[in-house]
Motif scaffolding. Structure first.
Motif, mmCIF file in Angstrom:
data_model
loop_
_atom_site.group_PDB
_atom_site.id
_atom_site.type_symbol
_atom_site.label_atom_id
_atom_site.label_comp_id
_atom_site.label_asym_id
_atom_site.label_seq_id
_atom_site.Cartn_x
_atom_site.Cartn_y
_atom_site.Cartn_z
ATOM 1 N N THR A 1 7.346 3.762 3.676
ATOM 2 C CA THR A 1 8.261 2.740 3.182
ATOM 3 C C THR A 1 7.736 1.358 3.541
ATOM 4 O OG1 THR A 1 10.114 4.259 3.487
ATOM 5 C CG2 THR A 1 10.640 1.918 3.247
ATOM 6 N N ARG B 1 5.339 -7.398 -6.400
ATOM 7 C CA ARG B 1 4.649 -6.701 -7.479
ATOM 8 C C ARG B 1 3.887 -7.680 -8.357
ATOM 9 N NH1 ARG B 1 10.190 -3.538 -9.195
ATOM 10 N NH2 ARG B 1 10.237 -1.996 -7.483
ATOM 11 N N PHE C 1 10.820 -6.128 -2.736
ATOM 12 C CA PHE C 1 11.351 -4.775 -2.923
ATOM 13 C C PHE C 1 10.956 -3.894 -1.746
ATOM 14 C CE2 PHE C 1 10.774 -6.658 -7.070
ATOM 15 C CZ PHE C 1 11.949 -6.341 -7.741
ATOM 16 N N GLU D 1 10.122 -0.055 -1.022
ATOM 17 C CA GLU D 1 9.842 1.172 -1.760
ATOM 18 C C GLU D 1 8.736 1.976 -1.091
ATOM 19 O OE1 GLU D 1 9.030 -0.821 -5.445
ATOM 20 O OE2 GLU D 1 6.856 -0.773 -5.134
ATOM 21 N N GLU D 2 8.510 3.167 -1.583
ATOM 22 C CA GLU D 2 7.448 4.038 -1.069
ATOM 23 C C GLU D 2 6.106 3.638 -1.682
ATOM 24 O OE1 GLU D 2 7.382 7.044 1.099
ATOM 25 O OE2 GLU D 2 9.047 5.799 1.775
ATOM 26 N N TYR E 1 0.528 -3.998 -6.149
ATOM 27 C CA TYR E 1 1.596 -4.389 -5.230
ATOM 28 C C TYR E 1 0.944 -4.868 -3.946
ATOM 29 C CZ TYR E 1 0.474 0.110 -3.148
ATOM 30 O OH TYR E 1 -0.204 1.156 -2.577
ATOM 31 N N ARG F 1 15.475 -2.534 5.082
ATOM 32 C CA ARG F 1 16.090 -2.469 3.746
ATOM 33 C C ARG F 1 16.692 -3.819 3.342
ATOM 34 N NH1 ARG F 1 19.528 0.303 7.182
ATOM 35 N NH2 ARG F 1 21.582 -0.672 7.516
#
Length: 443
Positions: free
Chosen positions: A28, A33, A53, A55-56, A112, A390
């Motif tokens: 994570t 991006r 963001f 994300e994985e 990314y 998060r």
């Protein structure tokens, strides 16, 4: 948490146990991006919550001179805000340049970017050429990513042509569950600090140290009057402490009574609340009449003009900085958070024999000297608030809009604040009140 390795790190497993567990295929991370680089064109408020963001992402392969860090905590720096705003240029340009270099550098050129230039954590893997570090070591990460094969690097790590800011000009930064760093970025984590306290310090504290104390900076001496803009921000809060430690006289500039109170609790007696000087005009310090008001306030506070001006705001303060430094004084600058295009009246520079010195980051020796000061309790973390990974967008937004004091931390693998102290006796000697001074004001 998405792996048995991460769970073992959090549980405090030893080095051999960590070696026996597999590295996950993904992790994570906070990313920007490449497909979003145009999203803020024509937009006045470039809200970084829209571009960051969580994300994985795939786990990268490790080069021989690198270590894989299980990141317990990280922090927000203004370079992450720049990255997420895609200003002054998209950082994907840096990654493409790395990709063109070939070899291990090509891993960084991805659609990314994992961001973040501060981290504390545990080494879970080392490359084949890493000698001084082992799996299980508790570390903090120095953000200077240098080319050890460049001759200029051996003169000063920050002068090498290949020098980069990790997590800003490289990929695989610290706002993630795992980070990839060079062995030349590693330092022992101060044992008296929590994970989040330790993660808040390396970039800003070392930058301030190089600017003020290093032979490559302003060479502050005892008794020097040092004007510190943004004195309760990430850079300024460490600058004030370093000036006090070195026998100097800090003059801290803030924009509220609350921040003025915090500065005084740090030991900074000369505090100027600029909101009381500018009569509600935020452009006052961009004009000579505003400079003269500030100069009078400084002389009223300490009786003389500054030997050194600690400058990092840029366009909105630079003209004032050149004016305010005393005859033969020094303006030391490391950044331009309010704009890169500076104007100043050159008569005050050349006719009064002043100097402007550019400073950038810190080399590994300077980083380690600062890290030692934290281990001794001579510097305390400027951490004011901690977010979960998060919520990294909200954390970065608070820095973008200057709604914070000191440093803003981010918990990555650490499930809760307050963990990671391995020398409670040393911590008790410094005292919880002193170590938490910014958090008590930042709530």
């Amino acid at each position: 948490m998405n792996s048995t390795l991460a769970e073992a790190v959090v549980a405090g497993a030893g080095g051999q146990d960590l070696k026996d567990l597999p590295v996950p295929d993904s992790f994570t991370a906070a990313v920007v991006r490449a497909c979003d680089v145009s999203m803020f064109q024509g937009v006045e408020d470039k809200d970084v919550r829209k571009s960051l963001f969580v994300e994985e992402v795939p786990m990268p392969e490790l080069a021989p001179d690198e270590a894989l860090i299980a990141v317990m905590a990280s922090a927000i720096n203004y370079n992450t805000v720049w990255t997420a705003m895609f200003e002054p240029l998209p950082t994907f340009q840096f990654l493409k340049r790395m990709g063109k270099a070939g070899g291990w550098e090509s891993r960084h050129d991805l659609p990314y970017q994992v961001v973040g230039s501060d981290a504390s954590g545990v080494i879970v893997r080392t490359g084949s050429s890493v000698r001084r570090w082992k799996v299980g070591d508790h570390v903090v990460v120095a953000p200077a990513y240098v080319d050890e094969q460049d001759p200029d690097t051996h003169r000063d790590g920050m002068l090498g042509e290949g020098q980069k800011a990790w997590g800003f000009e490289t990929n695989f930064g610290g706002l993630a569950h795992y980070a990839v760093v060079r062995a030349s970025q590693l330092m022992p984590k101060p044992a008296l600090l929590t994970w989040e306290e330790a993660a808040a310090n390396p970039l800003c504290a070392s930058t301030a140290y190089r600017m003020l104390v290093s032979e490559r900076g302003a060479r502050m001496k005892q008794g020097d009057v040092v004007l510190v803009w943004g004195a309760t921000g990430g850079l300024g809060s460490y600058a004030v402490q370093l000036v006090l430690n070195g026998g100097g006289v800090p003059v801290g500039v803030v924009n509220s009574a609350e921040k003025a109170s915090l500065l005084r609790s740090l030991g900074c007696e000369a505090v100027i609340n600029r909101s009381e000087l500018d009569d509600g005009d935020p452009t006052a310090l961009e004009r000579p009449d505003g400079w003269k008001k500030m100069g009078a306030a400084i002389r009223e506070a300490v009786g003389e003009d500054p030997h050194i001006v600690f400058e990092h705001a840029g366009r909105k303060t630079f003209g004032a900085s050149v004016f305010l430094a005393r005859r033969g004084g020094t303006v030391i600058t490391c950044g331009s958070s309010t704009g890169y295009e500076h104007t100043y009246d050159n008569r005050y520079l050349w006719m009064r024999l002043k100097r402007i010195i550019g400073s950038h980051g810190a080399n590994l020796y300077e980083q380690c000297e600062v890290n030692r000061l934290f281990s001794l309790g001579h510097l305390v973390p400027a951490l004011s608030k901690t977010y979960a990974l998060r919520d990294v967008g909200a954390a970065a937004r608070s820095v973008q809009t200057n709604q914070h004091i000191g440093k803003v931390g981010v918990l990555c693998l650490a499930p809760n604040p307050g963990q990671g102290v391995t020398d409670p006796e040393a911590r008790a000697k410094v005292g919880e009140d002193r170590l938490r001074i910014f958090r008590e004001r930042g709530r």
